[in-house]
Design a protein around this motif. Structure first.
Motif, PDB file in Angstrom:
ATOM      1  N   THR A 197      75.617  34.849  58.070  1.00  0.00           N
ATOM      2  CA  THR A 197      75.734  33.543  58.723  1.00  0.00           C
ATOM      3  C   THR A 197      75.070  33.472  60.091  1.00  0.00           C
ATOM      4  OG1 THR A 197      77.868  34.176  59.684  1.00  0.00           O
ATOM      5  CG2 THR A 197      77.909  33.068  57.541  1.00  0.00           C
ATOM      6  N   ALA A 198      74.859  34.607  60.735  1.00  0.00           N
ATOM      7  CA  ALA A 198      74.358  34.572  62.107  1.00  0.00           C
ATOM      8  C   ALA A 198      73.149  35.487  62.265  1.00  0.00           C
ATOM      9  CB  ALA A 198      75.461  34.993  63.085  1.00  0.00           C
ATOM     10  N   PRO A 199      71.951  34.947  62.494  1.00  0.00           N
ATOM     11  CA  PRO A 199      70.802  35.806  62.778  1.00  0.00           C
ATOM     12  C   PRO A 199      71.012  36.561  64.084  1.00  0.00           C
ATOM     13  CG  PRO A 199      70.273  33.510  63.228  1.00  0.00           C
ATOM     14  CD  PRO A 199      71.620  33.519  62.552  1.00  0.00           C
ATOM     15  N   VAL A 200      70.237  37.608  64.283  1.00  0.00           N
ATOM     16  CA  VAL A 200      70.408  38.470  65.458  1.00  0.00           C
ATOM     17  C   VAL A 200      69.975  37.716  66.712  1.00  0.00           C
ATOM     18  CG1 VAL A 200      69.689  40.605  66.589  1.00  0.00           C
ATOM     19  CG2 VAL A 200      70.060  40.566  64.113  1.00  0.00           C
ATOM     20  N   ALA A 201      70.916  37.472  67.604  1.00  0.00           N
ATOM     21  CA  ALA A 201      70.634  36.813  68.877  1.00  0.00           C
ATOM     22  C   ALA A 201      71.092  37.646  70.065  1.00  0.00           C
ATOM     23  CB  ALA A 201      71.308  35.439  68.925  1.00  0.00           C
ATOM     24  N   ARG A 202      71.877  38.684  69.802  1.00  0.00           N
ATOM     25  CA  ARG A 202      72.447  39.510  70.878  1.00  0.00           C
ATOM     26  C   ARG A 202      71.987  40.959  70.714  1.00  0.00           C
ATOM     27  NH1 ARG A 202      76.426  38.398  74.280  1.00  0.00           N
ATOM     28  NH2 ARG A 202      76.966  36.495  73.121  1.00  0.00           N
ATOM     29  N   LYS A 238      54.421  52.042  80.894  1.00  0.00           N
ATOM     30  CA  LYS A 238      52.976  52.120  81.072  1.00  0.00           C
ATOM     31  C   LYS A 238      52.382  50.741  80.796  1.00  0.00           C
ATOM     32  CE  LYS A 238      49.290  55.362  79.716  1.00  0.00           C
ATOM     33  NZ  LYS A 238      48.974  56.478  78.792  1.00  0.00           N
ATOM     34  N   SER A 239      51.471  50.295  81.640  1.00  0.00           N
ATOM     35  CA  SER A 239      50.944  48.938  81.509  1.00  0.00           C
ATOM     36  C   SER A 239      50.188  48.724  80.202  1.00  0.00           C
ATOM     37  CB  SER A 239      50.030  48.620  82.698  1.00  0.00           C
ATOM     38  OG  SER A 239      48.929  49.526  82.736  1.00  0.00           O
ATOM     39  N   SER A 240      49.649  49.784  79.627  1.00  0.00           N
ATOM     40  CA  SER A 240      48.882  49.651  78.386  1.00  0.00           C
ATOM     41  C   SER A 240      49.774  49.592  77.141  1.00  0.00           C
ATOM     42  CB  SER A 240      47.900  50.814  78.244  1.00  0.00           C
ATOM     43  OG  SER A 240      48.583  52.061  78.279  1.00  0.00           O
ATOM     44  N   HIS A 241      51.064  49.891  77.294  1.00  0.00           N
ATOM     45  CA  HIS A 241      51.982  49.838  76.161  1.00  0.00           C
ATOM     46  C   HIS A 241      52.305  48.385  75.813  1.00  0.00           C
ATOM     47  CE1 HIS A 241      53.700  54.160  76.874  1.00  0.00           C
ATOM     48  NE2 HIS A 241      52.485  54.161  76.345  1.00  0.00           N
ATOM     49  N   ARG A 242      52.477  48.143  74.532  1.00  0.00           N
ATOM     50  CA  ARG A 242      52.767  46.793  74.046  1.00  0.00           C
ATOM     51  C   ARG A 242      54.117  46.797  73.326  1.00  0.00           C
ATOM     52  NH1 ARG A 242      48.442  43.174  70.498  1.00  0.00           N
ATOM     53  NH2 ARG A 242      49.332  41.119  70.985  1.00  0.00           N
ATOM     54  N   TRP A 243      55.098  46.129  73.924  1.00  0.00           N
ATOM     55  CA  TRP A 243      56.441  46.049  73.371  1.00  0.00           C
ATOM     56  C   TRP A 243      56.660  44.711  72.682  1.00  0.00           C
ATOM     57  CZ3 TRP A 243      60.208  49.729  73.162  1.00  0.00           C
ATOM     58  CH2 TRP A 243      60.026  50.885  73.937  1.00  0.00           C
ATOM     59  N   GLY A 244      57.503  44.719  71.654  1.00  0.00           N
ATOM     60  CA  GLY A 244      57.819  43.475  70.978  1.00  0.00           C
ATOM     61  C   GLY A 244      59.074  43.605  70.135  1.00  0.00           C
ATOM     62  N   PHE A 245      59.468  42.486  69.524  1.00  0.00           N
ATOM     63  CA  PHE A 245      60.625  42.467  68.637  1.00  0.00           C
ATOM     64  C   PHE A 245      60.444  41.325  67.641  1.00  0.00           C
ATOM     65  CE2 PHE A 245      61.696  38.899  71.112  1.00  0.00           C
ATOM     66  CZ  PHE A 245      62.874  38.304  70.703  1.00  0.00           C
ATOM     67  N   TYR A 246      61.281  41.298  66.617  1.00  0.00           N
ATOM     68  CA  TYR A 246      61.293  40.197  65.671  1.00  0.00           C
ATOM     69  C   TYR A 246      62.480  39.300  66.019  1.00  0.00           C
ATOM     70  CZ  TYR A 246      57.793  42.577  62.839  1.00  0.00           C
ATOM     71  OH  TYR A 246      56.629  43.183  62.399  1.00  0.00           O
ATOM     72  N   SER A 247      62.186  38.080  66.432  1.00  0.00           N
ATOM     73  CA  SER A 247      63.243  37.169  66.869  1.00  0.00           C
ATOM     74  C   SER A 247      64.090  36.696  65.695  1.00  0.00           C
ATOM     75  CB  SER A 247      62.616  35.952  67.565  1.00  0.00           C
ATOM     76  OG  SER A 247      61.724  35.272  66.672  1.00  0.00           O
ATOM     77  N   GLN A 248      65.376  36.505  65.986  1.00  0.00           N
ATOM     78  CA  GLN A 248      66.296  35.853  65.047  1.00  0.00           C
ATOM     79  C   GLN A 248      66.248  36.482  63.649  1.00  0.00           C
ATOM     80  OE1 GLN A 248      68.353  32.887  65.884  1.00  0.00           O
ATOM     81  NE2 GLN A 248      67.900  33.794  67.873  1.00  0.00           N
ATOM     82  N   MET A 249      66.338  37.802  63.581  1.00  0.00           N
ATOM     83  CA  MET A 249      66.273  38.456  62.270  1.00  0.00           C
ATOM     84  C   MET A 249      67.389  37.978  61.357  1.00  0.00           C
ATOM     85  SD  MET A 249      64.934  42.399  62.581  1.00  0.00           S
ATOM     86  CE  MET A 249      65.322  42.641  60.834  1.00  0.00           C
ATOM     87  N   GLN A 250      67.006  37.694  60.118  1.00  0.00           N
ATOM     88  CA  GLN A 250      67.908  37.129  59.127  1.00  0.00           C
ATOM     89  C   GLN A 250      68.447  38.216  58.192  1.00  0.00           C
ATOM     90  OE1 GLN A 250      68.433  33.681  59.015  1.00  0.00           O
ATOM     91  NE2 GLN A 250      67.072  33.336  60.755  1.00  0.00           N
ATOM     92  N   PHE A 251      69.478  37.854  57.447  1.00  0.00           N
ATOM     93  CA  PHE A 251      70.099  38.787  56.506  1.00  0.00           C
ATOM     94  C   PHE A 251      69.111  39.273  55.440  1.00  0.00           C
ATOM     95  CE2 PHE A 251      72.377  39.619  52.526  1.00  0.00           C
ATOM     96  CZ  PHE A 251      73.264  40.600  52.934  1.00  0.00           C
ATOM     97  N   ARG A 285      76.117  41.101  67.471  1.00  0.00           N
ATOM     98  CA  ARG A 285      75.116  41.609  66.528  1.00  0.00           C
ATOM     99  C   ARG A 285      75.793  42.510  65.512  1.00  0.00           C
ATOM    100  NH1 ARG A 285      71.159  46.149  68.458  1.00  0.00           N
ATOM    101  NH2 ARG A 285      72.265  47.517  67.032  1.00  0.00           N
ATOM    102  N   GLU A 286      75.546  42.244  64.247  1.00  0.00           N
ATOM    103  CA  GLU A 286      76.041  43.101  63.178  1.00  0.00           C
ATOM    104  C   GLU A 286      74.826  43.602  62.400  1.00  0.00           C
ATOM    105  OE1 GLU A 286      78.989  41.106  60.860  1.00  0.00           O
ATOM    106  OE2 GLU A 286      80.306  40.756  62.575  1.00  0.00           O
ATOM    107  N   SER A 287      74.635  44.913  62.400  1.00  0.00           N
ATOM    108  CA  SER A 287      73.421  45.470  61.806  1.00  0.00           C
ATOM    109  C   SER A 287      73.709  46.819  61.160  1.00  0.00           C
ATOM    110  CB  SER A 287      72.331  45.643  62.880  1.00  0.00           C
ATOM    111  OG  SER A 287      72.772  46.521  63.917  1.00  0.00           O
ATOM    112  N   ILE A 288      72.805  47.205  60.270  1.00  0.00           N
ATOM    113  CA  ILE A 288      72.865  48.539  59.665  1.00  0.00           C
ATOM    114  C   ILE A 288      71.499  49.185  59.817  1.00  0.00           C
ATOM    115  CG2 ILE A 288      72.293  47.689  57.332  1.00  0.00           C
ATOM    116  CD1 ILE A 288      74.092  49.947  56.224  1.00  0.00           C
TER     117      ILE A 288
END
Length: 304
Positions: A197-202, A238-251, A285-288
């Motif tokens: 019911t709740a995508p990842v927001a936290r 490091k400035s050359s590193h590129r960080w990211g994530f997948y927003s609002q991950m779904q079930f 957040r509930e994850s496995i």
């Protein structure tokens, strides 16, 4: 694959980076459970870091290039039922890894369920009794295995374990030896939301694009247990590193990221992070996370 999720803009969030030891010695984390301040030498720097939404990329990331990928994956498993997790989901994850990564065999050897309501300190890694969950995120930049630790983990899969990860070792000693010495293999983490019911927001999961790292970026961190010394990797900002994530991950989404590869330097650095856009009313957040040994086909023997 297509997603109905709204792509979010890049955000500046604070990530916790372990500081490289000035004397060249690996920083140490106290995992003994004893209140002994002489054991731990860890120093953490909290650094504002630009974190992109990988959904905005024109080309989807791949495990081979970037260290990770996101795929659609349906399941009917009740994640509150350990028998379903181990009896059904493990097999689904193994099949998924074979399909997506092209491995010949996949063996799930461990999993952790997290139910996270708030950020916690950067030093620890929560441990739960078998069948229960952890309330702490791993709020520190880290990679699960080092170049030396990956083969040790495979060999450990041929031995009894006190942690309860398996009843019978999933590999024989001969099989473990053959994999370490003669096969291409990888250790992969399969991470998903278990809330229908709740995508990842936290406290979502950020990852470092492996294509922006070099072997010199990684350094060891020692985990001091009562009966052994483990190790994982960390990197400095490091400035050359590129960080990211997948927003609002779904079930129905599964994130696969490589934490060790016998033939590549893709030790995907990752960390939970406190997204400043998180609202007070956002659910926990509930994850496995499921850890998988992926074994690739043996190279054909050349004929002279």
């Amino acid at each position: 694959f297509g997603s109905s999720c709204r792509v979010m803009s890049s955000v500046s969030a604070k990530l916790n980076f372990v500081r490289r030891g000035a004397d060249g010695a690996p920083p140490r984390i106290n995992k003994t459970g004893r209140d002994d301040h002489t054991i731990e030498t860890l120093t953490v720097d909290t650094v504002p870091t630009a974190i992109e939404d990988f959904r905005s990329w024109s080309s989807a990331p791949s495990v081979e290039r970037n260290g990770f990928t996101l795929v659609h994956h349906d399941t009917s498993v009740d994640f509150e039922d350990l028998s379903q997790v181990e009896g059904t989901y493990y097999g689904e994850v193994e099949a998924l890894c074979c399909k997506v990564l092209g491995c010949e065999r996949a063996i799930v050897f461990d999993h952790t369920i997290r139910k996270v309501a708030a950020s916690q300190g950067p030093s620890g890694v929560g441990v739960a009794a078998r069948g229960s969950s952890v309330t702490a995120p791993v709020n520190r930049v880290h990679g699960d295995y080092t170049a030396q630790g990956g083969p040790k983990r495979v060999q450990a899969m041929s031995q009894p374990t006190a942690s309860g990860s398996w009843v019978e070792p999933p590999l024989s000693e001969a099989q473990a030896e053959e994999i370490v010495k003669g096969r291409r293999y990888a250790i992969v983490n399969v991470w998903r939301s278990i809330s229908r019911t709740a995508p990842v927001a936290r406290m979502p999961l950020a990852m470092l694009d492996c294509s922006t790292t070099t072997p010199e970026d990684y350094f060891k961190v020692e985990l001091i247990f009562e009966d052994r010394v483990g190790e994982n990797y960390s990197v400095e900002p490091k400035s050359s590193h590129r960080w990211g994530f997948y927003s609002q991950m779904q079930f129905n989404e599964a994130l696969l990221f490589q934490t060790f590869g016998s033939d590549s330097g893709n030790f995907t650095m990752h960390t939970a992070f406190d997204d400043p856009r998180t609202r007070a009313e956002d659910p926990r957040r509930e994850s496995i996370e499921v850890r998988v040994l992926c074994i690739y086909p043996a190279e054909p023997t050349s004929k002279l």
